[in-house]
Design a protein around this motif. Structure first.
Motif, PDB file in Angstrom:
ATOM      1  N   SER A  97     -12.214 -51.479   2.772  1.00  0.00           N
ATOM      2  CA  SER A  97     -12.848 -50.169   2.933  1.00  0.00           C
ATOM      3  C   SER A  97     -12.001 -49.245   3.799  1.00  0.00           C
ATOM      4  O   SER A  97     -11.848 -48.055   3.494  1.00  0.00           O
ATOM      5  CB  SER A  97     -14.247 -50.331   3.544  1.00  0.00           C
ATOM      6  OG  SER A  97     -15.095 -51.033   2.666  1.00  0.00           O
ATOM      7  N   LEU A  98     -11.443 -49.788   4.878  1.00  0.00           N
ATOM      8  CA  LEU A  98     -10.599 -48.979   5.758  1.00  0.00           C
ATOM      9  C   LEU A  98      -9.336 -48.525   5.033  1.00  0.00           C
ATOM     10  O   LEU A  98      -8.936 -47.358   5.132  1.00  0.00           O
ATOM     11  CB  LEU A  98     -10.235 -49.780   7.010  1.00  0.00           C
ATOM     12  CG  LEU A  98     -11.372 -50.030   8.008  1.00  0.00           C
ATOM     13  CD1 LEU A  98     -10.901 -50.941   9.138  1.00  0.00           C
ATOM     14  CD2 LEU A  98     -11.892 -48.720   8.575  1.00  0.00           C
ATOM     15  N   LEU A 112      -8.660 -41.634  11.070  1.00  0.00           N
ATOM     16  CA  LEU A 112      -9.679 -42.442  10.398  1.00  0.00           C
ATOM     17  C   LEU A 112     -10.682 -42.994  11.405  1.00  0.00           C
ATOM     18  O   LEU A 112     -11.887 -43.022  11.135  1.00  0.00           O
ATOM     19  CB  LEU A 112      -9.024 -43.589   9.628  1.00  0.00           C
ATOM     20  CG  LEU A 112      -9.980 -44.505   8.855  1.00  0.00           C
ATOM     21  CD1 LEU A 112     -10.731 -43.718   7.785  1.00  0.00           C
ATOM     22  CD2 LEU A 112      -9.220 -45.667   8.218  1.00  0.00           C
ATOM     23  N   ARG A 113     -10.197 -43.407  12.557  1.00  0.00           N
ATOM     24  CA  ARG A 113     -11.110 -43.920  13.591  1.00  0.00           C
ATOM     25  C   ARG A 113     -12.088 -42.834  14.034  1.00  0.00           C
ATOM     26  O   ARG A 113     -13.273 -43.109  14.250  1.00  0.00           O
ATOM     27  CB  ARG A 113     -10.319 -44.457  14.789  1.00  0.00           C
ATOM     28  CG  ARG A 113      -9.614 -45.776  14.517  1.00  0.00           C
ATOM     29  CD  ARG A 113      -9.168 -46.442  15.808  1.00  0.00           C
ATOM     30  NE  ARG A 113      -8.168 -45.662  16.520  1.00  0.00           N
ATOM     31  CZ  ARG A 113      -6.861 -45.760  16.322  1.00  0.00           C
ATOM     32  NH1 ARG A 113      -6.390 -46.608  15.423  1.00  0.00           N
ATOM     33  NH2 ARG A 113      -6.011 -45.026  17.025  1.00  0.00           N
ATOM     34  N   ARG A 114     -11.601 -41.609  14.169  1.00  0.00           N
ATOM     35  CA  ARG A 114     -12.489 -40.508  14.568  1.00  0.00           C
ATOM     36  C   ARG A 114     -13.563 -40.262  13.502  1.00  0.00           C
ATOM     37  O   ARG A 114     -14.721 -39.980  13.819  1.00  0.00           O
ATOM     38  CB  ARG A 114     -11.674 -39.230  14.809  1.00  0.00           C
ATOM     39  CG  ARG A 114     -10.872 -39.247  16.110  1.00  0.00           C
ATOM     40  CD  ARG A 114     -10.365 -37.865  16.474  1.00  0.00           C
ATOM     41  NE  ARG A 114      -9.317 -37.414  15.572  1.00  0.00           N
ATOM     42  CZ  ARG A 114      -8.019 -37.637  15.767  1.00  0.00           C
ATOM     43  NH1 ARG A 114      -7.615 -38.327  16.823  1.00  0.00           N
ATOM     44  NH2 ARG A 114      -7.121 -37.182  14.914  1.00  0.00           N
ATOM     45  N   ILE A 115     -13.169 -40.384  12.249  1.00  0.00           N
ATOM     46  CA  ILE A 115     -14.126 -40.195  11.156  1.00  0.00           C
ATOM     47  C   ILE A 115     -15.168 -41.310  11.166  1.00  0.00           C
ATOM     48  O   ILE A 115     -16.368 -41.069  10.983  1.00  0.00           O
ATOM     49  CB  ILE A 115     -13.388 -40.159   9.800  1.00  0.00           C
ATOM     50  CG1 ILE A 115     -12.500 -38.906   9.719  1.00  0.00           C
ATOM     51  CG2 ILE A 115     -14.378 -40.178   8.636  1.00  0.00           C
ATOM     52  CD1 ILE A 115     -11.571 -38.889   8.519  1.00  0.00           C
ATOM     53  N   ILE A 116     -14.721 -42.541  11.399  1.00  0.00           N
ATOM     54  CA  ILE A 116     -15.634 -43.687  11.417  1.00  0.00           C
ATOM     55  C   ILE A 116     -16.624 -43.582  12.570  1.00  0.00           C
ATOM     56  O   ILE A 116     -17.787 -43.973  12.439  1.00  0.00           O
ATOM     57  CB  ILE A 116     -14.836 -45.005  11.496  1.00  0.00           C
ATOM     58  CG1 ILE A 116     -14.112 -45.248  10.175  1.00  0.00           C
ATOM     59  CG2 ILE A 116     -15.751 -46.187  11.824  1.00  0.00           C
ATOM     60  CD1 ILE A 116     -13.172 -46.426  10.193  1.00  0.00           C
ATOM     61  N   THR A 152     -20.776 -38.111   7.159  1.00  0.00           N
ATOM     62  CA  THR A 152     -22.054 -38.786   6.886  1.00  0.00           C
ATOM     63  C   THR A 152     -22.618 -38.398   5.520  1.00  0.00           C
ATOM     64  O   THR A 152     -23.585 -39.009   5.062  1.00  0.00           O
ATOM     65  CB  THR A 152     -23.085 -38.457   7.982  1.00  0.00           C
ATOM     66  OG1 THR A 152     -23.077 -37.043   8.243  1.00  0.00           O
ATOM     67  CG2 THR A 152     -22.769 -39.202   9.270  1.00  0.00           C
ATOM     68  N   ILE A 153     -22.008 -37.413   4.865  1.00  0.00           N
ATOM     69  CA  ILE A 153     -22.410 -37.065   3.501  1.00  0.00           C
ATOM     70  C   ILE A 153     -22.179 -38.259   2.576  1.00  0.00           C
ATOM     71  O   ILE A 153     -22.825 -38.392   1.536  1.00  0.00           O
ATOM     72  CB  ILE A 153     -21.616 -35.831   3.000  1.00  0.00           C
ATOM     73  CG1 ILE A 153     -22.216 -35.271   1.703  1.00  0.00           C
ATOM     74  CG2 ILE A 153     -20.155 -36.167   2.792  1.00  0.00           C
ATOM     75  CD1 ILE A 153     -23.543 -34.616   1.879  1.00  0.00           C
TER      76      ILE A 153
END
Length: 216
Positions: A97-98, A112-116, A152-153
Protein backbone atom coordinates in the motif's frame (compact mmCIF):
# COMPACT_ATOMS: atom_id res chain seq x y z
CA UNK A 1 -17.40 -8.14 23.90
CA UNK A 2 -20.51 -10.09 22.91
CA UNK A 3 -19.45 -9.71 19.28
CA UNK A 4 -16.24 -11.61 19.99
CA UNK A 5 -17.25 -14.65 22.06
CA UNK A 6 -13.99 -16.38 21.12
CA UNK A 7 -12.15 -14.03 23.44
CA UNK A 8 -13.96 -15.61 26.39
CA UNK A 9 -12.65 -19.04 25.45
CA UNK A 10 -9.05 -17.85 25.55
CA UNK A 11 -7.08 -18.03 28.79
CA UNK A 12 -7.50 -14.85 30.82
CA UNK A 13 -3.73 -14.50 30.91
CA UNK A 14 -3.58 -14.14 27.11
CA UNK A 15 -6.19 -11.38 27.11
CA UNK A 16 -4.36 -9.62 29.92
CA UNK A 17 -1.10 -9.91 28.00
CA UNK A 18 -2.65 -8.17 25.00
CA UNK A 19 -4.04 -5.37 27.17
CA UNK A 20 -0.69 -4.86 28.90
CA UNK A 21 1.08 -4.85 25.51
CA UNK A 22 -1.26 -2.15 24.23
CA UNK A 23 -0.82 -0.11 27.40
CA UNK A 24 2.95 -0.45 27.27
CA UNK A 25 3.11 0.57 23.61
CA UNK A 26 0.96 3.64 24.25
CA UNK A 27 3.00 4.78 27.23
CA UNK A 28 6.38 4.08 25.62
CA UNK A 29 5.34 6.40 22.79
CA UNK A 30 4.73 9.18 25.29
CA UNK A 31 0.99 8.83 25.78
CA UNK A 32 -0.53 9.97 29.06
CA UNK A 33 -2.19 7.42 31.30
CA UNK A 34 -5.52 9.25 31.44
CA UNK A 35 -5.71 9.41 27.64
CA UNK A 36 -4.57 5.80 27.41
CA UNK A 37 -7.57 4.55 29.38
CA UNK A 38 -10.00 6.36 27.07
CA UNK A 39 -8.13 5.15 23.99
CA UNK A 40 -8.08 1.56 25.22
CA UNK A 41 -11.81 1.59 25.96
CA UNK A 42 -12.57 2.88 22.45
CA UNK A 43 -10.18 0.37 20.90
CA UNK A 44 -11.76 -2.61 22.64
CA UNK A 45 -15.31 -1.44 21.92
CA UNK A 46 -14.47 -0.77 18.27
CA UNK A 47 -12.73 -4.07 17.71
CA UNK A 48 -13.04 -6.66 20.51
CA UNK A 49 -11.40 -9.16 18.15
CA UNK A 50 -8.12 -7.51 19.13
CA UNK A 51 -7.89 -10.18 21.83
CA UNK A 52 -7.62 -12.83 19.13
CA UNK A 53 -4.43 -11.25 17.77
CA UNK A 54 -0.91 -11.88 18.92
CA UNK A 55 0.84 -9.10 20.87
CA UNK A 56 3.78 -9.69 18.54
CA UNK A 57 1.71 -8.39 15.62
CA UNK A 58 1.34 -5.03 17.34
CA UNK A 59 5.04 -4.86 18.12
CA UNK A 60 6.02 -5.78 14.55
CA UNK A 61 3.68 -3.16 13.09
CA UNK A 62 5.14 -0.42 15.28
CA UNK A 63 8.70 -1.46 14.42
CA UNK A 64 7.84 -1.40 10.71
CA UNK A 65 6.31 2.07 10.96
CA UNK A 66 9.28 3.36 12.94
CA UNK A 67 11.63 1.93 10.32
CA UNK A 68 9.50 3.69 7.70
CA UNK A 69 10.51 7.02 9.20
CA UNK A 70 7.68 7.89 11.57
CA UNK A 71 8.80 9.66 14.74
CA UNK A 72 7.72 8.63 18.24
CA UNK A 73 5.11 11.40 18.37
CA UNK A 74 3.83 10.42 14.93
CA UNK A 75 3.59 6.76 15.97
CA UNK A 76 1.49 7.77 18.96
CA UNK A 77 -0.75 9.77 16.63
CA UNK A 78 -1.18 6.76 14.34
CA UNK A 79 -1.78 4.41 17.26
CA UNK A 80 -4.45 6.76 18.60
CA UNK A 81 -6.15 7.27 15.25
CA UNK A 82 -6.15 3.64 14.15
CA UNK A 83 -7.65 2.44 17.43
CA UNK A 84 -9.14 -0.99 16.81
CA UNK A 85 -7.43 -1.39 13.45
CA UNK A 86 -3.89 -1.22 14.78
CA UNK A 87 -3.64 -4.98 15.24
CA UNK A 88 -5.32 -5.63 11.88
CA UNK A 89 -2.43 -4.15 9.93
CA UNK A 90 -0.47 -6.62 7.86
CA UNK A 91 3.20 -6.02 7.13
CA UNK A 92 3.13 -7.22 3.52
CA UNK A 93 -0.10 -5.37 2.80
CA UNK A 94 1.30 -2.17 4.35
CA UNK A 95 4.43 -2.39 2.21
CA UNK A 96 2.39 -2.80 -0.96
CA UNK A 97 0.00 0.00 0.00
CA UNK A 98 2.82 2.41 0.85
CA UNK A 99 4.68 1.64 -2.38
CA UNK A 100 1.52 1.97 -4.44
CA UNK A 101 0.49 5.25 -2.81
CA UNK A 102 3.93 6.78 -3.25
CA UNK A 103 4.12 5.78 -6.91
CA UNK A 104 0.56 6.91 -7.64
CA UNK A 105 0.91 10.27 -5.90
CA UNK A 106 4.47 10.78 -7.08
CA UNK A 107 5.74 12.08 -3.77
CA UNK A 108 8.74 11.61 -1.51
CA UNK A 109 8.71 9.31 1.52
CA UNK A 110 8.52 12.33 3.83
CA UNK A 111 5.53 13.72 1.92
CA UNK A 112 3.84 10.32 2.04
CA UNK A 113 4.26 10.18 5.81
CA UNK A 114 2.58 13.58 6.14
CA UNK A 115 -0.33 12.35 4.03
CA UNK A 116 -0.65 9.17 6.11
CA UNK A 117 -0.75 11.19 9.31
CA UNK A 118 -3.82 12.93 7.86
CA UNK A 119 -5.31 9.65 6.66
CA UNK A 120 -3.97 6.64 8.60
CA UNK A 121 -6.44 4.43 6.72
CA UNK A 122 -3.93 4.42 3.85
CA UNK A 123 -2.02 1.88 5.94
CA UNK A 124 -5.07 -0.31 6.31
CA UNK A 125 -6.54 -0.42 2.81
CA UNK A 126 -5.00 -2.97 0.41
CA UNK A 127 -3.42 -1.58 -2.74
CA UNK A 128 -6.29 -2.96 -4.86
CA UNK A 129 -8.80 -0.85 -2.92
CA UNK A 130 -6.59 2.23 -3.15
CA UNK A 131 -6.19 1.70 -6.90
CA UNK A 132 -9.95 1.65 -7.36
CA UNK A 133 -10.48 4.78 -5.28
CA UNK A 134 -7.68 6.80 -6.86
CA UNK A 135 -8.98 5.86 -10.30
CA UNK A 136 -12.54 6.72 -9.34
CA UNK A 137 -11.62 10.15 -7.98
CA UNK A 138 -9.36 11.09 -10.89
CA UNK A 139 -11.98 9.98 -13.42
CA UNK A 140 -14.38 12.61 -12.05
CA UNK A 141 -11.90 15.39 -12.79
CA UNK A 142 -10.66 15.73 -9.23
CA UNK A 143 -6.93 16.48 -9.30
CA UNK A 144 -4.16 14.69 -7.44
CA UNK A 145 -3.34 17.94 -5.63
CA UNK A 146 -6.90 18.00 -4.28
CA UNK A 147 -6.56 14.42 -3.06
CA UNK A 148 -3.25 15.24 -1.37
CA UNK A 149 -4.86 18.22 0.36
CA UNK A 150 -7.79 16.10 1.56
CA UNK A 151 -6.53 12.49 1.61
CA UNK A 152 -9.38 11.28 3.84
CA UNK A 153 -11.51 11.43 0.68
CA UNK A 154 -9.95 8.02 -0.01
CA UNK A 155 -11.94 6.59 2.90
CA UNK A 156 -15.14 6.99 0.87
CA UNK A 157 -16.15 4.31 -1.59
CA UNK A 158 -16.28 5.21 -5.28
CA UNK A 159 -20.06 4.72 -5.23
CA UNK A 160 -20.53 7.25 -2.42
CA UNK A 161 -18.22 9.77 -4.10
CA UNK A 162 -20.04 9.53 -7.44
CA UNK A 163 -23.44 9.82 -5.78
CA UNK A 164 -22.42 12.94 -3.85
CA UNK A 165 -20.79 14.54 -6.88
CA UNK A 166 -23.99 14.06 -8.88
CA UNK A 167 -26.01 15.81 -6.19
CA UNK A 168 -23.49 18.63 -5.81
CA UNK A 169 -23.28 19.14 -9.57
CA UNK A 170 -27.06 19.46 -9.71
CA UNK A 171 -26.71 22.36 -7.27
CA UNK A 172 -24.04 24.03 -9.36
CA UNK A 173 -21.07 23.04 -7.20
CA UNK A 174 -17.99 22.02 -9.18
CA UNK A 175 -15.79 19.69 -7.13
CA UNK A 176 -12.99 20.10 -9.67
CA UNK A 177 -12.45 23.71 -8.68
CA UNK A 178 -13.90 23.83 -5.18
CA UNK A 179 -12.87 22.33 -1.88
CA UNK A 180 -13.36 18.62 -1.30
CA UNK A 181 -14.41 19.29 2.29
CA UNK A 182 -18.08 19.36 1.34
CA UNK A 183 -17.66 16.02 -0.43
CA UNK A 184 -15.51 14.46 2.28
CA UNK A 185 -17.80 14.24 5.28
CA UNK A 186 -20.05 11.93 7.22
CA UNK A 187 -23.50 11.36 5.77
CA UNK A 188 -25.01 13.75 8.32
CA UNK A 189 -22.47 16.52 7.67
CA UNK A 190 -22.79 16.10 3.91
CA UNK A 191 -26.56 16.49 4.06
CA UNK A 192 -26.16 19.64 6.16
CA UNK A 193 -23.65 21.14 3.72
CA UNK A 194 -25.81 20.13 0.77
CA UNK A 195 -28.80 21.80 2.39
CA UNK A 196 -26.85 25.03 2.80
CA UNK A 197 -25.83 24.94 -0.87
CA UNK A 198 -29.46 24.52 -1.86
CA UNK A 199 -30.52 27.37 0.42
CA UNK A 200 -27.91 29.71 -1.05
CA UNK A 201 -29.10 28.83 -4.54
CA UNK A 202 -32.72 29.57 -3.68
CA UNK A 203 -31.89 32.73 -1.70
CA UNK A 204 -28.94 34.56 -3.32
CA UNK A 205 -27.03 36.94 -1.10
CA UNK A 206 -28.14 40.59 -1.29
CA UNK A 207 -25.52 42.85 -2.83
CA UNK A 208 -25.94 46.38 -1.40
CA UNK A 209 -23.70 47.83 -4.13
CA UNK A 210 -25.68 46.46 -7.04
CA UNK A 211 -28.32 48.85 -8.45
CA UNK A 212 -31.90 47.98 -7.67
CA UNK A 213 -34.12 46.99 -10.55
CA UNK A 214 -37.19 49.21 -10.58
CA UNK A 215 -40.04 48.52 -12.93
CA UNK A 216 -41.33 51.45 -14.95
Amino acid sequence: MASAPQSFSRPVEQNQLMVSTLQQAYQELGGEEANMKIWLQKLLSQNPFVFLKSPEVLKQNLVFLRDSGFSTAELLHLLSKLKGFVTELNLDSMRRSLNFSQETIGCSEAELRRIILKCPALLYYPDSTLAERFKGLLSTGISMSQIIATPTILELTTQIVNYRIQRLTARGYDVRTGSLDVLNATKKDFEMSFGKLQLRRERPLFNPVAPLKVED
